[in-house]
Design a protein around this motif. Structure first.
Motif, PDB file in Angstrom:
ATOM      1  N   ALA A   1     -51.987  24.164  18.614  1.00  0.00           N
ATOM      2  CA  ALA A   1     -51.490  25.281  17.352  1.00  0.00           C
ATOM      3  C   ALA A   1     -52.917  26.554  17.929  1.00  0.00           C
ATOM      4  O   ALA A   1     -54.053  25.636  17.579  1.00  0.00           O
ATOM      5  CB  ALA A   1     -51.065  25.533  16.901  1.00  0.00           C
TER       6      ALA A   1
ATOM      7  N   GLU B   1     -62.515  27.330  24.202  1.00  0.00           N
ATOM      8  CA  GLU B   1     -63.827  27.782  24.163  1.00  0.00           C
ATOM      9  C   GLU B   1     -63.549  28.551  25.275  1.00  0.00           C
ATOM     10  O   GLU B   1     -63.304  28.353  26.540  1.00  0.00           O
ATOM     11  CB  GLU B   1     -64.653  26.511  24.547  1.00  0.00           C
TER      12      GLU B   1
ATOM     13  N   LYS C   1     -67.685  20.681  17.897  1.00  0.00           N
ATOM     14  CA  LYS C   1     -66.862  20.516  17.487  1.00  0.00           C
ATOM     15  C   LYS C   1     -66.112  18.762  16.445  1.00  0.00           C
ATOM     16  O   LYS C   1     -64.870  19.311  15.715  1.00  0.00           O
ATOM     17  CB  LYS C   1     -65.398  21.386  18.105  1.00  0.00           C
TER      18      LYS C   1
ATOM     19  N   ARG D   1     -67.829  18.155  13.384  1.00  0.00           N
ATOM     20  CA  ARG D   1     -67.545  18.584  12.970  1.00  0.00           C
ATOM     21  C   ARG D   1     -65.904  18.605  12.275  1.00  0.00           C
ATOM     22  O   ARG D   1     -65.669  18.095  10.771  1.00  0.00           O
ATOM     23  CB  ARG D   1     -67.641  20.370  12.864  1.00  0.00           C
ATOM     24  N   LYS D   2     -64.670  18.577  12.903  1.00  0.00           N
ATOM     25  CA  LYS D   2     -63.491  18.779  13.008  1.00  0.00           C
ATOM     26  C   LYS D   2     -63.217  17.375  12.404  1.00  0.00           C
ATOM     27  O   LYS D   2     -62.259  16.582  10.817  1.00  0.00           O
ATOM     28  CB  LYS D   2     -62.925  18.759  13.623  1.00  0.00           C
TER      29      LYS D   2
ATOM     30  N   VAL E   1     -54.656  28.897  15.808  1.00  0.00           N
ATOM     31  CA  VAL E   1     -54.564  29.081  14.540  1.00  0.00           C
ATOM     32  C   VAL E   1     -55.672  29.888  13.550  1.00  0.00           C
ATOM     33  O   VAL E   1     -56.879  29.869  14.108  1.00  0.00           O
ATOM     34  CB  VAL E   1     -55.201  27.847  13.288  1.00  0.00           C
ATOM     35  N   ALA E   2     -55.393  30.961  13.248  1.00  0.00           N
ATOM     36  CA  ALA E   2     -56.053  32.263  13.414  1.00  0.00           C
ATOM     37  C   ALA E   2     -57.508  31.481  11.946  1.00  0.00           C
ATOM     38  O   ALA E   2     -56.673  30.762  10.757  1.00  0.00           O
ATOM     39  CB  ALA E   2     -55.239  33.506  12.711  1.00  0.00           C
ATOM     40  N   ASP E   3     -58.727  32.290  12.343  1.00  0.00           N
ATOM     41  CA  ASP E   3     -59.843  31.248  11.244  1.00  0.00           C
ATOM     42  C   ASP E   3     -59.532  32.194  10.110  1.00  0.00           C
ATOM     43  O   ASP E   3     -60.188  31.782   9.384  1.00  0.00           O
ATOM     44  CB  ASP E   3     -60.961  31.373  12.389  1.00  0.00           C
TER      45      ASP E   3
ATOM     46  N   MET F   1     -52.559  18.894  16.532  1.00  0.00           N
ATOM     47  CA  MET F   1     -53.119  20.090  16.476  1.00  0.00           C
ATOM     48  C   MET F   1     -53.393  21.082  17.770  1.00  0.00           C
ATOM     49  O   MET F   1     -54.495  21.526  17.979  1.00  0.00           O
ATOM     50  CB  MET F   1     -54.156  20.583  15.782  1.00  0.00           C
TER      51      MET F   1
ATOM     52  N   ASN G   1     -59.277  31.584   6.490  1.00  0.00           N
ATOM     53  CA  ASN G   1     -57.837  30.593   5.976  1.00  0.00           C
ATOM     54  C   ASN G   1     -58.616  29.005   6.244  1.00  0.00           C
ATOM     55  O   ASN G   1     -59.616  27.838   6.905  1.00  0.00           O
ATOM     56  CB  ASN G   1     -57.077  30.636   8.199  1.00  0.00           C
ATOM     57  N   PRO G   2     -57.726  28.167   5.880  1.00  0.00           N
ATOM     58  CA  PRO G   2     -58.626  27.019   5.298  1.00  0.00           C
ATOM     59  C   PRO G   2     -57.865  25.971   7.215  1.00  0.00           C
ATOM     60  O   PRO G   2     -57.372  26.633   7.854  1.00  0.00           O
ATOM     61  CB  PRO G   2     -56.834  26.109   4.599  1.00  0.00           C
ATOM     62  N   ASP G   3     -59.087  25.174   7.182  1.00  0.00           N
ATOM     63  CA  ASP G   3     -59.088  24.276   8.964  1.00  0.00           C
ATOM     64  C   ASP G   3     -58.106  23.132   8.110  1.00  0.00           C
ATOM     65  O   ASP G   3     -58.232  22.057   7.923  1.00  0.00           O
ATOM     66  CB  ASP G   3     -59.901  23.771   8.978  1.00  0.00           C
ATOM     67  N   ILE G   4     -56.900  23.672   9.014  1.00  0.00           N
ATOM     68  CA  ILE G   4     -55.814  22.277   8.895  1.00  0.00           C
ATOM     69  C   ILE G   4     -56.374  21.317   9.044  1.00  0.00           C
ATOM     70  O   ILE G   4     -56.073  19.772   8.981  1.00  0.00           O
ATOM     71  CB  ILE G   4     -53.953  23.392   9.540  1.00  0.00           C
ATOM     72  N   LEU G   5     -56.579  21.179  10.575  1.00  0.00           N
ATOM     73  CA  LEU G   5     -56.784  20.397  11.499  1.00  0.00           C
ATOM     74  C   LEU G   5     -58.313  19.102  10.560  1.00  0.00           C
ATOM     75  O   LEU G   5     -57.947  18.176  10.567  1.00  0.00           O
ATOM     76  CB  LEU G   5     -57.526  20.910  12.682  1.00  0.00           C
TER      77      LEU G   5
ATOM     78  N   GLY H   1     -57.105  17.180  18.263  1.00  0.00           N
ATOM     79  CA  GLY H   1     -57.682  17.963  17.870  1.00  0.00           C
ATOM     80  C   GLY H   1     -57.400  18.915  18.940  1.00  0.00           C
ATOM     81  O   GLY H   1     -57.800  18.396  20.080  1.00  0.00           O
ATOM     82  N   PHE H   2     -57.944  20.613  19.062  1.00  0.00           N
ATOM     83  CA  PHE H   2     -57.762  21.120  20.229  1.00  0.00           C
ATOM     84  C   PHE H   2     -59.150  21.824  20.284  1.00  0.00           C
ATOM     85  O   PHE H   2     -59.551  22.630  19.249  1.00  0.00           O
ATOM     86  CB  PHE H   2     -57.066  22.521  20.960  1.00  0.00           C
TER      87      PHE H   2
HETATM   88  O1  C5P Z   1     -62.300  25.994  15.281  1.00  0.00           O
HETATM   89  P1  C5P Z   1     -60.791  25.733  16.174  1.00  0.00           P
HETATM   90  O2  C5P Z   1     -60.481  27.332  15.446  1.00  0.00           O
HETATM   91  O3  C5P Z   1     -62.066  25.859  17.507  1.00  0.00           O
HETATM   92  O4  C5P Z   1     -60.868  24.626  16.149  1.00  0.00           O
HETATM   93  C1  C5P Z   1     -59.311  24.672  17.159  1.00  0.00           C
HETATM   94  C2  C5P Z   1     -58.828  23.261  16.412  1.00  0.00           C
HETATM   95  O5  C5P Z   1     -58.682  23.730  15.195  1.00  0.00           O
HETATM   96  C3  C5P Z   1     -57.568  23.229  17.165  1.00  0.00           C
HETATM   97  O6  C5P Z   1     -56.971  21.833  17.296  1.00  0.00           O
HETATM   98  C4  C5P Z   1     -56.463  24.546  15.899  1.00  0.00           C
HETATM   99  O7  C5P Z   1     -54.947  24.060  16.165  1.00  0.00           O
HETATM  100  C5  C5P Z   1     -57.351  24.147  14.894  1.00  0.00           C
HETATM  101  N1  C5P Z   1     -57.634  24.572  13.746  1.00  0.00           N
HETATM  102  C6  C5P Z   1     -56.853  24.388  12.262  1.00  0.00           C
HETATM  103  N2  C5P Z   1     -57.061  25.222  11.374  1.00  0.00           N
HETATM  104  C7  C5P Z   1     -57.436  26.743  11.372  1.00  0.00           C
HETATM  105  C8  C5P Z   1     -58.073  26.958  12.607  1.00  0.00           C
HETATM  106  C9  C5P Z   1     -58.354  25.865  13.584  1.00  0.00           C
HETATM  107  O8  C5P Z   1     -56.321  23.437  12.540  1.00  0.00           O
HETATM  108  N3  C5P Z   1     -57.497  28.057  10.899  1.00  0.00           N
END
Ligand code: C5P
Length: 425
Positions: free
Chosen positions: A280, A334, A349, A352-353, A282-284, A278, A311-315, A330-331
């Motif tokens: 990208a 920061e 992170k 958490r992820k 992604v807009a939070d 991941m 938004n849902p956290d895809i990662l 993930g990325f």
């Molecule tokens: O929480 P943050 O946005 O910093 O996390 C970054 C990582 O989470 C990236 O790998 C990004 O692609 C992923 N991400 C996601 N879904 C989101 C926000 C971030 O998968 N809504």
């Protein structure tokens, strides 16, 4: 001619030094930055002003000039190629023994660049067992020996030992340079694996003409896709508004706009993927509602308040749902004032992820986004540093993929594989 390289030309003390003027001239003509390092003996044959004029760089034979610039190692470290022409019997012996009693000796020893030598001496010296052994030693170490040819030597002698002609030496040198610049054939250590990479920055619409977005160019994600393809994977790139066209043979590209679209595309591709990266941005958050018509400033007055929803956290979702043998990367981009604070944010992170690997990089107004280079620290699922990488985004991608291969126990589809999710799953 490709790009300009730094070439050191060592001149040792033989009459063929006059022919080496042609070697320097041809290398300069080919567009390279040429630094001549003569021995004291070489300067008895051709003087310093000639070398400076022909090479267009300052020249010294002394270890003790320009000491503050640490010249005795700096040139060797900077060199992409070293050519010694002419290489006398004495200089071949010194090179074989690794002697460093002059500037040329220290330069060669301090360098990892390929070495090309063009011997020049009388036939008896060339055929002497001591010289034969020295040349054999140098060849064993990968030194390229050009010539010598046969012909007129100093005085009335004729025979083997005559230095090759400048154009032959330069042609050989440029071949060596080209071979050393060619990228190494990548390991096929992702052979047969399915890899999904997300790249770019999502856009969340406010109305038909406006969106909330970010500055991600997608270059790092595209570099991942290319690197994974080169390592034998089948790659799907889920692309959100990349800065440029992606025209890569064999790459499946799915274009998306919003975080929700990205979630759908990535989750469906991940169902059969072995590795998901991941990359990208992604807009939070997204606007709680999207206006059907253009938002008008006349209707809003001096202040406009936007209400955003998460938004849902895809990662995090992928990491929580990953199958045995699936690796999720993930990325964490920061903005932190110090490396320690950056790593602390990354560690939080990572836990958490719940991904197998988290690639932490510093972004800001000038760093990270859009540039061709990146500097990252790779953490495991528990937040411990497992690798660091700096350089082109492709080099960073390869360094992270090395870690992916390591986490999976090495090899592609038929070789190993993680088998079980990591404890952080
Ligand atoms: O929480 P943050 O946005 O910093 O996390 C970054 C990582 O989470 C990236 O790998 C990004 O692609 C992923 N991400 C996601 N879904 C989101 C926000 C971030 O998968 N809504």
């Amino acid at each position: 001619m490709t790009d300009s390289k730094t070439i050191v030309v060592g001149i040792t003390g033989g009459i063929a030094a006059y022919k080496a003027v042609g070697v320097v001239r041809l290398l300069v003509k080919a567009g390279h930055d040429v630094h001549v390092v003569p021995t004291e003996a070489a300067l008895r044959f051709v003087g310093l002003p000639t070398w400076e004029a022909i090479s267009r760089n300052s020249v010294t034979a002394s270890l003790y000039d320009d000491v503050a610039a640490v010249r005795h190692v700096a040139l060797g470290q900077a060199a992409d190629l070293i050519v010694v022409a002419p290489a006398t019997a004495n200089s071949l012996a010194k090179l074989a023994a690794g002697l460093a009693d002059d500037l040329l000796g220290t330069t060669v020893l301090a360098s990892r660049a390929p070495l090309v030598v063009a011997p020049a001496m009388h036939t008896e010296m060339w055929s002497n067992p001591a010289t034969r052994a020295n040349v054999a030693t140098l060849r064993e170490r990968g030194v390229v020996v050009v010539g010598p040819g046969s012909g007129a030597l100093t005085g009335t002698d004729v025979g083997e030992g005559r230095m090759s002609e400048p154009d032959e030496i330069v042609a050989a040198a440029l071949r060596v340079l080209e071979a050393s610049a060619a990228p190494a054939v990548p390991a096929r250590d992702l052979d047969g694996l399915r890899v999904v990479v997300s790249a770019g920055g999502t856009r969340e619409p406010l109305d038909p003409v406006r969106f909330l977005g970010n500055r991600s160019s997608g270059k790092q994600g595209v570099a991942f896709a290319r690197a994974a393809l080169a390592r034998g994977a089948q790659v799907t790139l889920v692309a959100a508004h990349l800065a440029g066209e992606v025209d890569v043979a064999g790459l499946a590209v799915i274009d998306v706009t919003t975080a929700s679209e990205m979630a759908l595309a990535v989750e469906s591709a991940a169902e059969i993927a072995d590795v998901v990266v991941m990359a990208a941005a992604v807009a939070d958050y997204r606007p709680a509602s999207v206006s059907e018509t253009k938002i008008k400033k006349d209707a809003e007055g001096d202040e406009l308040t936007l209400r955003l929803v998460k938004n849902p956290d895809i990662l995090a979702g992928l990491a929580a749902a990953r199958r045995p043998g699936q690796t999720v990367v993930g990325f964490a981009a920061e903005t932190a004032p110090t490396r320690d604070e950056l790593l602390e944010l990354g560690r939080t992170k990572a836990t958490r992820k719940g991904a197998d690997l988290l690639v932490v990089n510093l972004v800001g107004w000038a760093a990270g986004f859009g540039s061709d280079d990146n500097t990252v620290v790779v953490l495991d699922g528990a937040g411990s540093v497992v690798a660091e990488s700096a350089g082109s985004k492709r080099a960073v991608a390869d360094a992270v993929l090395d870690e992916v291969v390591r986490v999976r126990g090495g090899g592609g589809a038929g070789v190993g594989g993680a088998g079980e999710p990591s404890p952080s799953a």
